[in-house]
Design a protein around this motif. Structure first.
Motif, short mmCIF file in Angstrom:
data_model
loop_
_atom_site.label_atom_id
_atom_site.label_comp_id
_atom_site.label_asym_id
_atom_site.label_seq_id
_atom_site.Cartn_x
_atom_site.Cartn_y
_atom_site.Cartn_z
N HIS A 158 -3.80 -17.69 12.02
CA HIS A 158 -3.65 -16.29 11.60
C HIS A 158 -2.57 -16.13 10.53
O HIS A 158 -2.02 -15.04 10.35
CB HIS A 158 -3.29 -15.41 12.81
N GLU A 159 -2.23 -17.22 9.83
CA GLU A 159 -1.18 -17.13 8.84
C GLU A 159 -1.71 -16.51 7.54
O GLU A 159 -2.89 -16.20 7.42
CB GLU A 159 -0.60 -18.53 8.53
N ALA B 10 -0.78 -15.35 18.68
CA ALA B 10 -1.38 -14.01 18.57
C ALA B 10 -0.48 -13.06 17.79
O ALA B 10 -0.07 -12.00 18.28
CB ALA B 10 -1.66 -13.46 19.96
N GLU B 11 -0.16 -13.43 16.58
CA GLU B 11 0.52 -12.52 15.65
C GLU B 11 -0.31 -12.48 14.38
O GLU B 11 -0.77 -13.52 13.90
CB GLU B 11 1.93 -13.01 15.34
N TYR B 12 -0.50 -11.31 13.84
CA TYR B 12 -1.45 -11.10 12.74
C TYR B 12 -0.77 -10.39 11.57
O TYR B 12 -0.61 -9.17 11.64
CB TYR B 12 -2.64 -10.28 13.23
N PRO B 13 -0.40 -11.09 10.49
CA PRO B 13 -0.41 -12.55 10.32
C PRO B 13 0.76 -13.21 11.04
O PRO B 13 1.73 -12.54 11.40
CB PRO B 13 -0.29 -12.71 8.80
N THR B 14 0.68 -14.54 11.21
CA THR B 14 1.72 -15.29 11.92
C THR B 14 2.77 -15.80 10.93
O THR B 14 2.44 -16.46 9.95
CB THR B 14 1.10 -16.49 12.66
N ALA B 15 4.03 -15.51 11.22
CA ALA B 15 5.13 -16.02 10.39
C ALA B 15 5.26 -17.53 10.58
O ALA B 15 4.95 -18.06 11.66
CB ALA B 15 6.43 -15.32 10.78
N GLN B 16 5.76 -18.22 9.57
CA GLN B 16 5.89 -19.68 9.65
C GLN B 16 6.78 -20.12 10.81
O GLN B 16 6.51 -21.11 11.46
CB GLN B 16 6.43 -20.23 8.33
N LYS B 17 7.83 -19.35 11.08
CA LYS B 17 8.76 -19.74 12.15
C LYS B 17 8.13 -19.64 13.54
O LYS B 17 8.68 -20.16 14.52
CB LYS B 17 10.01 -18.85 12.09
N ASP B 18 6.98 -18.99 13.62
CA ASP B 18 6.32 -18.82 14.92
C ASP B 18 5.07 -19.67 15.09
O ASP B 18 4.35 -19.54 16.07
CB ASP B 18 5.93 -17.34 15.12
N GLN B 19 4.79 -20.60 14.17
CA GLN B 19 3.54 -21.36 14.21
C GLN B 19 3.43 -22.32 15.39
O GLN B 19 2.35 -22.55 15.92
CB GLN B 19 3.35 -22.14 12.90
N GLN B 20 4.56 -22.94 15.78
CA GLN B 20 4.59 -23.85 16.93
C GLN B 20 3.50 -24.93 16.86
O GLN B 20 2.79 -25.21 17.82
CB GLN B 20 4.47 -23.06 18.23
N LEU B 21 3.37 -25.56 15.69
CA LEU B 21 2.31 -26.55 15.51
C LEU B 21 2.49 -27.81 16.36
O LEU B 21 1.52 -28.53 16.61
CB LEU B 21 2.19 -26.91 14.03
N ASN C 114 -13.01 -4.74 -0.91
CA ASN C 114 -13.50 -4.01 -2.07
C ASN C 114 -12.88 -2.62 -2.09
O ASN C 114 -11.96 -2.34 -1.30
CB ASN C 114 -15.04 -3.93 -2.07
N GLU C 115 -13.34 -1.76 -2.98
CA GLU C 115 -12.76 -0.43 -3.08
C GLU C 115 -12.93 0.37 -1.80
O GLU C 115 -12.11 1.23 -1.47
CB GLU C 115 -13.39 0.34 -4.26
N LYS C 116 -13.98 0.10 -1.07
CA LYS C 116 -14.25 0.85 0.15
C LYS C 116 -13.53 0.27 1.35
O LYS C 116 -13.04 1.00 2.22
CB LYS C 116 -15.76 0.87 0.40
N TYR C 117 -13.46 -1.08 1.41
CA TYR C 117 -12.88 -1.74 2.58
C TYR C 117 -11.74 -2.66 2.16
O TYR C 117 -11.95 -3.61 1.40
CB TYR C 117 -13.94 -2.58 3.31
N ALA C 118 -10.55 -2.38 2.67
CA ALA C 118 -9.39 -3.23 2.40
C ALA C 118 -9.40 -4.41 3.36
O ALA C 118 -9.75 -4.27 4.54
CB ALA C 118 -8.11 -2.44 2.56
N LEU C 119 -9.03 -5.59 2.87
CA LEU C 119 -9.00 -6.79 3.71
C LEU C 119 -7.60 -6.93 4.31
O LEU C 119 -6.59 -6.71 3.63
CB LEU C 119 -9.35 -8.02 2.88
N ASN C 120 -7.53 -7.31 5.59
CA ASN C 120 -6.23 -7.44 6.26
C ASN C 120 -5.46 -8.66 5.75
O ASN C 120 -6.00 -9.46 4.98
CB ASN C 120 -6.42 -7.50 7.78
N GLY C 121 -4.23 -8.81 6.22
CA GLY C 121 -3.33 -9.82 5.68
C GLY C 121 -3.51 -11.21 6.24
O GLY C 121 -2.74 -12.12 5.88
#
Length: 467
Positions: free
Chosen positions: A205-206, A174-185, A233-240
């Motif tokens: 969430h990477e 539950a990290e948005y976005p998730t760092a590689q060191k925290d993936q715990q695959l 788009n110009e109106k709505y920014a997409l999260n990371g």
């Protein structure tokens, strides 16, 4: 319950990326349909989220736009008709539909609207009131597990398995976005080994340009994938952490290649980062007094309501369980939070249950009786679990159809109160120890091997000196 189909399911999570805009949401569904139709070997589902904001958010905070989650959920609120337009469009384009409820009202809406799957979010994985409502219905369930310990996941698996529900489990961070060191695959390995026969997946969430984690998850045996998707788009920014159609195309290609290459253990402790814990706490419903609770009162469901936002150390929906009691340490005003260590004391009963099970196992071992695998056990405590050794019994249900067969365990000197049956006769077969049986007030001792038929309407009670 075991998932029989090995076909891979990919869930596209819209979440709040529709931005409360019907046309924008429909555009998301249509553009991602153009991508997924190139991967016919996979099943695809579009996922939505339901919150009944009038009850989900505390009434004193419903207009607090300075609070992140309140602001986000309020600004992207859309009417039911718009959600149905999204669902209908997704199904018309060949998607299965899936929805996450965050409260009991939303569970019933999902059932009424006939979604194909129901998803449990990580913040709700031990929200026992919510799980009880979900368990009333027969939709397939997908469970995300970010932030949950293996012991908590064990309880949830047991809960749904005992109710014979069809469910799968998702590794998730539950990290948005998730760092590689925290993936715990490697957790995927643990889940597969620990919960054999249950389909395991990966909710990601990477950075959406990352395709390597999907390859790794496929190689480890994940067979459900969930990814946030959207269009900026110009109106709505997409999260990371949400993928565009072009990014999803590359991600699916990586899954396809790895899936073909792979064809048809690890850690013992769950790593949960402080950032992930904080993110989940903000989403979990806190317990508030629905009316004044007096000092010394047991805090029961009729005295509380569940809502966000919560505060530090507040009792959460996830803490509400039949194995946990909360006692008011001082008067708690209506609408005030219920806080452990401040106005409330927490009493855990798990140790008590384990203590009882130990005594039952000891008596079963002494008797030599063999118990089949995966048989339900009921700890019947008529006057409270603290008086179980005095009044109660343990019941193993072997068969429960038009007729039933149960193994009843009575501990030494444990009594079972008087009862009678209107519809069925009952037969007792004493297997071990001696039984003191009372029929319509007349007592008799029954040794091992004796069979007693109890007619309909006959009042009967029993105890055992030996167990």
């Amino acid at each position: 319950m075991q998932e029989k189909v090995n076909r891979l399911l990919v869930v596209l999570e819209m979440a709040n990326n529709h931005m409360g805009d019907k046309e924008h949401g429909l555009k998301i569904v249509r553009e991602f349909s153009e991508v997924t139709k190139n991967f016919s070997q996979f099943d695809f589902a579009f996922k939505f989220q339901y919150r009944d904001l009038d009850t989900f958010i505390h009434p004193d905070y419903i207009n607090r736009m300075d609070l992140n989650y309140v602001k986000r959920f309020s600004e992207t609120k859309i009417p039911d008709a718009t959600f149905m337009a999204f669902k209908n469009e997704a199904e018309k384009l060949g998607f299965k539909t899936l929805c996450t409820p965050f409260d009991e009202v939303s569970v019933r809406k999902i059932i009424d609207q006939k979604f194909a799957y129901l998803k449990i979010a990580s913040c709700s994985v031990t929200d026992w009131p919510l799980l009880e409502e979900i368990a009333k219905y027969d939709l397939p369930i997908i469970i995300s597990t970010a932030g949950a310990s293996f012991e908590e996941i064990d309880r949830v698996v047991t809960f749904f398995d005992n109710r014979k529900k069809h469910f799968s489990i998702m590794h998730c961070v539950a990290e948005y976005p998730t760092a590689q060191k925290d993936q715990q695959l490697n957790t995927i390995d643990v889940l597969k080994k620990r919960y054999q026969g249950i389909k395991i997946g990966f909710s990601t969430h990477e950075d959406p340009n990352n395709v390597d984690n999907a390859r790794i998850a496929i190689a480890k045996g994940a067979r459900i994938f969930e990814k946030h998707v959207g269009i900026g788009n110009e109106k709505y920014a997409l999260n990371g952490y949400s993928a565009t159609p072009a990014q999803l195309q590359k991600w699916l290609q990586a899954i396809e290649e790895t899936f073909i290459a792979c064809g048809e253990d690890s850690v013992d402790v769950r790593l949960v980062t402080d950032k992930a814990k904080k993110a989940l706490i903000g989403l979990r419903r806190g317990v508030f007094a629905s009316k004044k609770i007096n000092k010394g009162d047991l805090i029961t469901t009729d005295k509380i309501f569940l809502a966000i936002p919560g505060i530090e150390n507040q009792v959460q929906a996830n803490d509400l369980s039949k194995y946990t009691d909360f006692i008011a340490q001082e008067d708690i005003a209506a609408r005030a939070p219920v806080v452990v260590g401040k106005n409330t004391k927490k009493i855990e009963k798990h140790e008590r249950v384990r203590e009882i099970l130990k005594k039952i196992r000891s008596l079963i071992k002494e008797s030599g009786i063999k118990i089949p695998q995966k048989i339900d056990i009921e700890i019947s405590h008529h006057y409270g679990i603290d008086r179980f050794e005095e009044v109660g019994c343990a019941l193993f249900t072997f068969i429960n159809r038009e007729y039933c067969k149960k193994l009843i365990i009575a501990l030494p000197n444990q009594k079972h109160p008087t009862q009678f049956h209107k519809q069925k006769e009952e037969t007792f077969h004493v297997l071990h120890g001696t039984l003191q049986l009372e029929l319509n007030g007349v007592s008799r001792e029954c040794p091992p091997g004796e069979i007693i038929v109890i007619q309909r309407g006959v009042q009967h009670a029993f105890t055992s000196k030996t167990g």
